[in-house]
Structure formats: structure tokens, C-alpha cells
Scaffold this motif. Structure first.
Motif, short mmCIF file in Angstrom:
data_model
loop_
_atom_site.label_atom_id
_atom_site.label_comp_id
_atom_site.label_asym_id
_atom_site.label_seq_id
_atom_site.Cartn_x
_atom_site.Cartn_y
_atom_site.Cartn_z
N ALA A 203 83.90 61.46 40.30
CA ALA A 203 83.39 59.98 40.35
C ALA A 203 83.12 59.85 41.86
N ALA A 204 83.56 60.53 42.81
CA ALA A 204 83.34 60.46 43.96
C ALA A 204 81.70 60.85 44.28
N LYS A 205 81.47 62.02 43.40
CA LYS A 205 79.97 62.42 43.80
C LYS A 205 79.11 61.44 43.23
N MET A 206 79.47 60.53 42.06
CA MET A 206 78.65 59.59 41.51
C MET A 206 78.62 58.28 42.63
N ARG A 207 79.59 57.99 43.20
CA ARG A 207 79.45 57.03 44.38
C ARG A 207 78.65 57.37 45.45
N GLU A 208 78.61 58.67 45.64
CA GLU A 208 77.96 59.20 47.19
C GLU A 208 76.61 59.10 46.59
N ALA A 209 76.02 59.50 45.33
CA ALA A 209 74.48 59.44 45.04
C ALA A 209 74.15 58.03 45.07
N THR A 210 74.68 57.07 44.44
CA THR A 210 74.28 55.92 44.47
C THR A 210 74.42 55.24 45.76
N ASP A 211 75.30 55.68 46.67
CA ASP A 211 75.23 55.18 48.18
C ASP A 211 74.14 55.72 48.68
N LEU A 212 73.81 56.90 48.52
CA LEU A 212 72.52 57.38 49.07
C LEU A 212 71.31 56.79 48.68
N ALA A 213 71.19 56.48 47.56
CA ALA A 213 69.92 55.62 46.98
C ALA A 213 69.82 54.58 47.44
N LYS A 214 70.89 53.71 47.66
CA LYS A 214 70.93 52.62 48.43
C LYS A 214 70.54 52.70 49.95
N ALA A 215 70.97 53.84 50.80
CA ALA A 215 70.42 53.91 51.97
C ALA A 215 68.99 54.16 51.99
N TYR A 216 68.46 54.88 51.25
CA TYR A 216 67.12 55.04 51.15
C TYR A 216 66.22 53.98 50.40
N ARG A 217 66.97 53.04 50.17
CA ARG A 217 66.34 51.77 49.44
C ARG A 217 65.41 52.27 48.21
N ILE A 218 66.35 52.91 47.24
CA ILE A 218 65.34 53.60 46.05
C ILE A 218 65.50 52.40 45.10
N ASP A 219 64.22 52.09 44.57
CA ASP A 219 64.08 51.20 43.57
C ASP A 219 63.61 51.56 42.05
#
Length: 223
Positions: free
Chosen positions: A166-182
């Protein structure tokens, strides 16, 4: 997949297709093989995103989604490209949960990663979904699929429900947001740059050329 794609994902795929067509027209006006230009073939990330690569390494992050047809098409090309990279390139595949429909695949990926099987079974997951039409949207289906590939079913289920996944999933989504992945596939280079086929008229070949260009900038320390 047998399970219907939700509305947000349908809109995403439609937008990617439309965007690629528009970008293809724009790219056609630039000479083939021209030096990549910031704002067109790649974007600068500001502020820069922290990396996890060891000192002396240049991090390349692939953002992907198992059920994405574009990621599936690019998968063997990534594998071949990685085989030609020098030791200073640190590659990692990140599966964000941008849309609710992505999260089942995301949880599968980080469960396999927790068991040390994500790299070994990556091709099998893509093939099961895109070639076999397999529905991997539910916990028991995933566990049976993994067990069929030699993964201990009980260990899979324990990892699947673990706080670590669950923590890895949050971390991955947070990283995508930091990179502004769309969308996906997209590639982050050393926390500073972002490029993707959608920025290059859908060309996978040009995507790797731009990644190589950005790696060269990082090696020179001119970025």
C-alpha cells in the motif's frame, strides 16, 4: 481486459490518441534527427524531483500501466534499449494509480515487486492482458495467475494485503504527480526532464533518441 474500462480511462485514451495526431503534425515541420528542443520533444521539471539512484548514476523512470496498449507495444523496445545502456543508467519502472481503473494493475505490480518477481514476470503480465485477454482486476484472479507462474499463492496474498505494498502504491502515485504525469508511457530523466511518445508524434524510436539526448546532457553536467 474483459472488465469494461471506466469513463475517465476512456477519456484518457481518446485524449492521448487525439494529442498524438496533433503533435505528429507539429513534429512533421521539424527536421528528422534535429536536436531535441525543450518544450517540444521534452519538458523541464521544476522543481526537480528527488531521485533514488546511487551516486554517479542517472535515473530513468518509466511510468506505465499494464493495461495500456501503448505501454504494451513499447515493452519489448524498452527491454532491448536497456540491454544497450552503460552502467551509469539506473532504470526503474513505476506503476502509478492515476485512475481508479489503474489501481488493480498497480497493486499487482507492487505485490510482484515485493516478492522480487516484477521484472521476471513483467512480460507475462503484459501478454496475459493484451494477448490473452485475461481479466486481472480482482485479488483472487491475480493470485491464481501468479501461482500459475510459480509464485507461492499464500505469499502473494500476504504481500497483496500488506502495508508495504500500500505504501509503494502511494509512493508511485505521488511520484507521478511530482512529475505531472497525465498519461503513459512517459519517461522521467534524473528528476529534471520528462519525455514521451505523445510528445513525439507517437514515435517510440524518437522517444529513445530524446532520452539518450537527455542522458548526454546529464553526463556533461550542462543541464
Amino acid at each position: 481486459m474483459n472488465e469494461p474500462i471506466d469513463l475517465s480511462t476512456r477519456r484518457f485514451l481518446k485524449a492521448v490518441g487525439a494529442g498524438a495526431a496533433v503533435l505528429a503534425a507539429g513534429c512533421a515541420s521539424r527536421p528528422k534527427g534535429a536536436v531535441p528542443e525543450e518544450g517540444f520533444e521534452y519538458k523541464r521539471i521544476s522543481p526537480a524531483v528527488p531521485t533514488v539512484a546511487a551516486k554517479g548514476k542517472i535515473e530513468v523512470v518509466e511510468f506505465f500501466w499494464y493495461s495500456c496498449p501503448f505501454c504494451n507495444a513499447m515493452e519489448p523496445l524498452i527491454h532491448d534499449w536497456l540491454g544497450r545502456q552503460p552502467a551509469d543508467v539506473a532504470f526503474r519502472a513505476v506503476h502509478p494509480g492515476i485512475s481508479p481503473s489503474w489501481r488493480a494493475n498497480q497493486q499487482l505490480h507492487y505485490t510482484l515487486e515485493a516478492l522480487g518477481k516484477a521484472d521476471d514476470l513483467r512480460k507475462s503480465v503484459f501478454s496475459a492482458i493484451h494477448d490473452g485477454g485475461m481479466d486481472l482486476g480482482r485479488r483472487d484472479q491475480m493470485a491464481s495467475f501468479a501461482a500459475g507462474l510459480g509464485v507461492d499463492r499464500q505469499k502473494f496474498l500476504q504481500a497483496f494485503d500488506s502495508p508495504a505494498v500500500a505504501a509503494k502504491m502511494r509512493e508511485a502515485t505521488d511520484l507521478a504527480k511530482a512529475y505531472r504525469i497525465d498519461g503513459v508511457p512517459m519517461f522521467g530523466i534524473n528528476g529534471k526532464w520528462l519525455t514521451s511518445p505523445s510528445l513525439l508524434g507517437g514515435s517510440y524510436t524518437e522517444t529513445f533518441r530524446v532520452i539518450e539526448y537527455l542522458l548526454a546532457l546529464e553526463r556533461k553536467g550542462t543541464a
